[in-house]
Design a protein around this motif. Structure first.
Motif, mmCIF file in Angstrom:
data_model
loop_
_atom_site.group_PDB
_atom_site.id
_atom_site.type_symbol
_atom_site.label_atom_id
_atom_site.label_comp_id
_atom_site.label_asym_id
_atom_site.label_seq_id
_atom_site.Cartn_x
_atom_site.Cartn_y
_atom_site.Cartn_z
ATOM 1 N N TRP A 164 1.077 16.801 1.463
ATOM 2 C CA TRP A 164 1.043 15.348 1.647
ATOM 3 C C TRP A 164 2.392 14.773 1.265
ATOM 4 C CZ3 TRP A 164 -2.987 13.004 3.912
ATOM 5 C CH2 TRP A 164 -4.181 13.704 3.970
ATOM 6 N N ARG B 257 0.838 -1.193 0.000
ATOM 7 C CA ARG B 257 0.000 0.000 0.000
ATOM 8 C C ARG B 257 0.870 1.238 0.000
ATOM 9 N NH1 ARG B 257 -4.006 0.241 4.756
ATOM 10 N NH2 ARG B 257 -4.091 2.332 3.919
ATOM 11 N N ARG B 258 0.500 2.172 -0.827
ATOM 12 C CA ARG B 258 1.178 3.460 -0.778
ATOM 13 C C ARG B 258 0.551 4.273 0.330
ATOM 14 N NH1 ARG B 258 3.248 6.427 -6.077
ATOM 15 N NH2 ARG B 258 4.042 7.844 -4.552
ATOM 16 N N ARG B 259 1.362 4.615 1.278
ATOM 17 C CA ARG B 259 0.834 5.389 2.391
ATOM 18 C C ARG B 259 1.252 6.844 2.243
ATOM 19 N NH1 ARG B 259 2.873 2.071 7.364
ATOM 20 N NH2 ARG B 259 4.717 2.025 6.071
ATOM 21 N N ARG B 260 0.435 7.705 2.741
ATOM 22 C CA ARG B 260 0.766 9.114 2.734
ATOM 23 C C ARG B 260 0.333 9.742 4.049
ATOM 24 N NH1 ARG B 260 -3.207 12.364 -1.214
ATOM 25 N NH2 ARG B 260 -5.131 11.860 -0.151
ATOM 26 N N ARG B 261 0.981 10.850 4.348
ATOM 27 C CA ARG B 261 0.735 11.518 5.618
ATOM 28 C C ARG B 261 0.743 13.018 5.370
ATOM 29 N NH1 ARG B 261 4.725 12.412 10.391
ATOM 30 N NH2 ARG B 261 6.191 12.406 8.675
ATOM 31 N N ARG B 262 -0.131 13.706 6.062
ATOM 32 C CA ARG B 262 -0.197 15.162 5.912
ATOM 33 C C ARG B 262 0.712 15.803 6.943
ATOM 34 N NH1 ARG B 262 -5.651 18.440 6.667
ATOM 35 N NH2 ARG B 262 -5.147 18.014 8.824
ATOM 36 N N HIS C 101 4.579 11.100 0.753
ATOM 37 C CA HIS C 101 4.422 9.665 0.532
ATOM 38 C C HIS C 101 5.598 8.936 1.157
ATOM 39 C CE1 HIS C 101 1.165 10.252 -2.351
ATOM 40 N NE2 HIS C 101 1.862 11.299 -2.776
#
Length: 102
Positions: A99, A69-74, A101
């Motif tokens: 954002w 899964r490609r995760r991303r965070r703000r 990645h």
């Protein structure tokens, strides 16, 4: 200012000349030593490992595919802008959400 630029240029030129005299290019021998069988000799041989894969991972010719899964965070980044007001420079900073990645 011109005198300072001239002196730094002359020191740079002298330093470059000193490095060139110390690191004078020498003669180099280019060749491949023949010490015995190497990887190039093994290229002509057929490999049976490629034709018949064996192991628990491959059943009926199907190999498992691992998806991630490609995760991303703000995160908040600080952005600053300069503007001129009545002859003086001012700086205004604010936060902007972006954002990332991982």
């Amino acid at each position: 200012m011109d005198r300072r630029l001239f002196l730094t240029g002359m020191l740079g030129l002298a330093g470059t000349a000193a490095v060139i005299t110390v690191a004078r290019p020498g003669t180099a021998l280019a060749g491949i030593p023949n010490t015995g069988p190497g990887i190039l000799d093994e290229l002509d041989k057929p490999s049976d490992d490629i034709l018949e894969p064996d192991g628990p991972d491959t059943q009926n010719g199907i190999e498992p595919v691992h998806w991630y899964r490609r995760r991303r965070r703000r995160v908040w980044r600080r952005v600053c802008r300069r503007y001129r007001h009545r002859g003086h420079w001012h700086r205004r900073c604010f936060r902007r959400a972006v954002w990332i990645h991982f």
